[in-house]
Design a protein around this motif. Sequence first.
Motif, mmCIF file in Angstrom:
data_model
loop_
_atom_site.group_PDB
_atom_site.id
_atom_site.type_symbol
_atom_site.label_atom_id
_atom_site.label_comp_id
_atom_site.label_asym_id
_atom_site.label_seq_id
_atom_site.Cartn_x
_atom_site.Cartn_y
_atom_site.Cartn_z
ATOM 1 N N LYS A 29 0.932 -1.184 0.111
ATOM 2 C CA LYS A 29 -0.419 -0.421 -0.184
ATOM 3 C C LYS A 29 1.200 1.019 -0.099
ATOM 4 O O LYS A 29 2.256 1.722 0.941
ATOM 5 C CB LYS A 29 -0.960 -0.286 1.179
ATOM 6 N N LEU A 30 0.688 1.940 -0.879
ATOM 7 C CA LEU A 30 1.119 2.828 -1.096
ATOM 8 C C LEU A 30 0.425 4.897 -1.191
ATOM 9 O O LEU A 30 -0.492 4.511 -1.399
ATOM 10 C CB LEU A 30 1.890 3.322 -2.512
ATOM 11 N N LYS A 31 0.595 5.274 0.092
ATOM 12 C CA LYS A 31 -0.178 6.340 0.041
ATOM 13 C C LYS A 31 0.812 8.259 0.160
ATOM 14 O O LYS A 31 1.373 8.021 1.418
ATOM 15 C CB LYS A 31 -1.390 6.561 2.022
ATOM 16 N N TRP A 32 -0.116 8.687 -0.504
ATOM 17 C CA TRP A 32 0.898 10.346 -0.560
ATOM 18 C C TRP A 32 -0.779 11.050 -0.550
ATOM 19 O O TRP A 32 -2.088 11.258 -1.354
ATOM 20 C CB TRP A 32 0.921 10.081 -2.509
ATOM 21 N N GLN A 33 -0.394 12.179 1.025
ATOM 22 C CA GLN A 33 -1.487 12.700 1.266
ATOM 23 C C GLN A 33 -0.848 14.384 0.606
ATOM 24 O O GLN A 33 0.365 15.135 1.038
ATOM 25 C CB GLN A 33 -1.156 13.340 2.356
ATOM 26 N N ALA A 34 -1.248 14.634 -0.622
ATOM 27 C CA ALA A 34 -0.414 15.932 -1.725
ATOM 28 C C ALA A 34 -1.121 17.110 -0.831
ATOM 29 O O ALA A 34 -0.375 18.154 -0.823
ATOM 30 C CB ALA A 34 -1.366 16.272 -2.890
ATOM 31 N N SER A 35 -2.190 17.086 0.331
ATOM 32 C CA SER A 35 -2.892 18.178 1.014
ATOM 33 C C SER A 35 -4.564 17.997 1.733
ATOM 34 O O SER A 35 -4.036 16.953 1.740
ATOM 35 C CB SER A 35 -2.888 19.508 -0.178
ATOM 36 N N GLU A 36 -3.912 18.620 2.161
ATOM 37 C CA GLU A 36 -5.375 18.600 2.939
ATOM 38 C C GLU A 36 -6.754 18.293 1.882
ATOM 39 O O GLU A 36 -7.543 17.135 2.758
ATOM 40 C CB GLU A 36 -6.359 19.572 3.795
ATOM 41 N N LYS A 37 -7.026 18.594 1.143
ATOM 42 C CA LYS A 37 -7.706 18.318 0.275
ATOM 43 C C LYS A 37 -7.642 16.535 -0.696
ATOM 44 O O LYS A 37 -8.319 16.200 -0.830
ATOM 45 C CB LYS A 37 -8.365 19.120 -0.691
ATOM 46 N N HIS A 38 -6.291 16.986 -0.797
ATOM 47 C CA HIS A 38 -6.062 15.952 -2.056
ATOM 48 C C HIS A 38 -5.364 14.525 -1.383
ATOM 49 O O HIS A 38 -4.203 14.500 -0.946
ATOM 50 C CB HIS A 38 -4.859 16.377 -3.246
ATOM 51 N N THR A 39 -5.598 13.515 -1.709
ATOM 52 C CA THR A 39 -5.077 12.186 -0.931
ATOM 53 C C THR A 39 -5.238 10.929 -2.349
ATOM 54 O O THR A 39 -6.489 10.674 -2.887
ATOM 55 C CB THR A 39 -5.653 11.374 0.142
ATOM 56 N N ILE A 40 -4.420 10.481 -2.748
ATOM 57 C CA ILE A 40 -3.629 9.465 -3.782
ATOM 58 C C ILE A 40 -3.713 8.186 -2.513
ATOM 59 O O ILE A 40 -2.634 8.001 -2.326
ATOM 60 C CB ILE A 40 -3.008 9.913 -5.024
ATOM 61 N N THR A 41 -4.383 7.324 -3.156
ATOM 62 C CA THR A 41 -3.947 5.895 -2.691
ATOM 63 C C THR A 41 -3.881 4.192 -3.135
ATOM 64 O O THR A 41 -5.183 4.387 -4.351
ATOM 65 C CB THR A 41 -4.954 5.335 -1.393
ATOM 66 N N GLY A 42 -2.623 3.967 -2.833
ATOM 67 C CA GLY A 42 -2.450 2.463 -4.204
ATOM 68 C C GLY A 42 -2.063 1.458 -3.294
ATOM 69 O O GLY A 42 -1.457 1.192 -2.119
ATOM 70 N N THR A 43 -3.595 0.528 -3.795
ATOM 71 C CA THR A 43 -3.216 -1.241 -2.767
ATOM 72 C C THR A 43 -3.058 -2.184 -3.424
ATOM 73 O O THR A 43 -3.806 -2.150 -5.313
ATOM 74 C CB THR A 43 -4.308 -1.241 -2.164
ATOM 75 N N GLY A 44 -1.913 -3.021 -3.415
ATOM 76 C CA GLY A 44 -1.679 -4.064 -4.812
ATOM 77 C C GLY A 44 -1.223 -5.785 -3.987
ATOM 78 O O GLY A 44 -1.727 -5.476 -2.404
ATOM 79 N N TYR A 45 -1.929 -6.291 -4.385
ATOM 80 C CA TYR A 45 -1.978 -7.483 -4.138
ATOM 81 C C TYR A 45 -2.087 -8.787 -4.776
ATOM 82 O O TYR A 45 -2.241 -9.125 -5.931
ATOM 83 C CB TYR A 45 -3.169 -7.903 -4.005
ATOM 84 N N PHE A 46 -0.657 -10.057 -4.676
ATOM 85 C CA PHE A 46 -0.557 -11.457 -6.017
ATOM 86 C C PHE A 46 -0.367 -12.154 -4.834
ATOM 87 O O PHE A 46 -0.411 -12.406 -3.727
ATOM 88 C CB PHE A 46 0.769 -10.647 -6.373
#
Length: 798
Positions: free
Chosen positions: A299-316
């Motif tokens: 899991k990768l989480k990027w808190q660009a600002s209080e308004k924008h959050t991008i999260t990526g999850t991967g499973y294998f």
Amino acid sequence: MIRHLYVCVLLCLAVGQLQAQSKKIVQSLTGYIRHATTKEPIVGATIFIQSSRIGTTTGKDGFFVIPLEEGSYPIRISHVGYLSQTMTVNVNKLTLINVELVEDTQYLEEVVVQTEAPDKNVRKVELGVTQLSIKNIRRIPAFMGEVDVVRSLLLLPGVTSVGEGATGINVRGGSIDQNLVLLDDAPLFNTSHLLGFFSVFNPDVVRDVTLHRGGIAPAFGGRASSVLDIKIKEPETEKWSAYGGIGIVSNRAGVEGPIIKKKLTMLAATRVSYNDFLFKLGPASISGTRANFYDLTTKLKWQASEKHTITGTGYFGRDVFRLASDSLSSVEINSSSTQFDYQSLAGTVRWNYFINPQLNLNTTAVWSQYRSETSAPDSANQFSLVAEVRHKQIKSDLTIALNERHAAQVGLSAIDYYVQPNALTPGRFSNALPFALPTERAYELAAYVQDEWKLSEATSLLAGLRYSLFLNDGPTTLRNYSPELPRLPGTATSLTPYAAGTIYHTYGGLEPRLALRMTIGEGKSIKVGYNRMRQYIHLVSNTTAALPTSRWLLSNPNIKPQIADQLSVGYFANGKQNEYEASAEVYYKTLTNAIDYRDGANLQRNPAPETDLLQGTGQAYGLEMLVRKNKGAWTGWVSYTFSRTLLTMNGRFSDEQVNNGLAYPANFDKPHTLNATATYRPSLRFSMSFNFTYSTGRPVTQPYGRARINNVVVPIYVNRNQERIPDYHRLDFSMLFEQDPAKKRKVQQSWNFAIYNVYAHKNAYSVFYRYDPRQFEDAFKLSIFGTAFPSLTYNVRF
């Protein structure tokens, strides 16, 4: 002069009134509630405005919204197991707060099943929804020391399985493919390792588990029975940490921390199992068996600002299971060794846009793939049989905080399905013949709207509507059948080809969802719910427990989608300051286009599966009762479920009927189920848990009589599923030894000792008859876990 003075006074009063009114402009208090140490969102935390006596609770992301007028407000933030905080907040144009709650390490009265607010089971509108935290799942006695998310669900009312080591769960009379299983919004088409003995979810990274078996929100669709929503925890934002464990079945390792502090964080965890040595300790007949798996969750989480959050999850995840000797009659190949190799790959990218205090937008891209391969190494019979399912999806949800009485949500979704049923490739010198079933393509589009309306202090309504549209896409060749003839191999009257990109058939319809909660006294409520679900993709298998190689199939003009309508009524009560909870729910569900199979169906390599499938009606009904103790050194719950699941296959022709067109029990019909779980925690360092389970034996088809033909005894079968295997019961025990959480250490360690099936009861998985040319002998019972299984697991965190 007096007239001018009078006008000035009126103007001043008007300006003052406008200024006073401007101070009453409605804004919103918003924010996030997180764990002070792990920084994970806290679900169900209570935010209470002390002056106006209003409040709310946080959602799955720890986020909350309270519409308020501009001004200064004293607020109190609390949650079970955490130290409460009281503060004064000034609400202005954009007021967003971030609050971190410290865990109360002296608190022994913990919630056993859920991590919600103490009385949320009474106050929330939905019914048939249960949430479990991974913290409490860890305390449940585990088989072979493996903390198992899916197995823990079997202790809840309304959840069963066909037997030990079986794939998937059955929820309120639904088959295993009628459960939508989501891992951070990505659907998984196989949730088990080692052919069903363990689930694919790594307990080190799971945050919480929510099972929707009754009131299902319109944001979910595509399955006819339930939704299992599993969330991965948020990565550590302050410092790096590592953790792992050593067990009999698998070894675990994980790491998480900030790449850019408070901006970019990551998590990665893996499990690896090498169990070949266990089989070498057994008899020679199984010494060549292989049973290994591994999985990786990121899991990768990027808190660009209080308004924008991008999260990526991967499973294998991948499994390799090889039988030392086997015969694959389903593919008409005899082999001295058979290997099952199956794997799942899933990933999501989610963008959360906090537009303003009233609007929040979530947009998610999803990819999920499941691939299974069955192979044999013998040169004369060497082959590889491959099947694959792909799911690509884009969806967007907008949450709207209208006012104190209305909270709405709207959303759109588009899914692209690709199914390769089976393709056999022979080896270079093999006698096997190649074949490939045609691929299947389709699209599923959906739109939904939902509004939670607070009618009064005692009554709330949750109303939603979902519309789904399913479109079959080419290339394909459609088989057309005459309504005057039964659907059998070779009875198709014509073939119609369709090119790629041609939409040749559609299904669709509305799916209403409704829930009403009425408070009838202090800590008591009655709830009523109704929902309709449509399912367009099906797992077809004519075995009791579906193998990982079982075939997935899309709806088409010859196979209709399954449609479920469910009505639920529940009574919920809390007592002694939420120390005790009690609930009782009754439900009735009808299933249209239910799927079953002809006797002797062969689905794996059938190019016309509709000739082996039967569609009819089904009904499921039951009573679910639960009593739970949440506080004190002793905690736990007792649940009882009475449920029935009946199918009716009554086609126009005798070939399309089962049991002469009369209703019969489904393979997973178990009328009575009793579960009891107790945890004793006298100190912060030690806890002891027990769980006992009992259930009625599942239905089986047994011979009605015997016939002797050419001096050979042959069994005679008449009705399907009219007998049952013996009842099931089992007791488990575990002890957890932890370090004192009040003492901060760089290395945190724990030991878990467990015994599965304490009194070594030989529960029957199936009943079979030994074939003999001279006679038909008495029945034999097959037991999967016929003895006690002790285990010891070591866990460490740096």
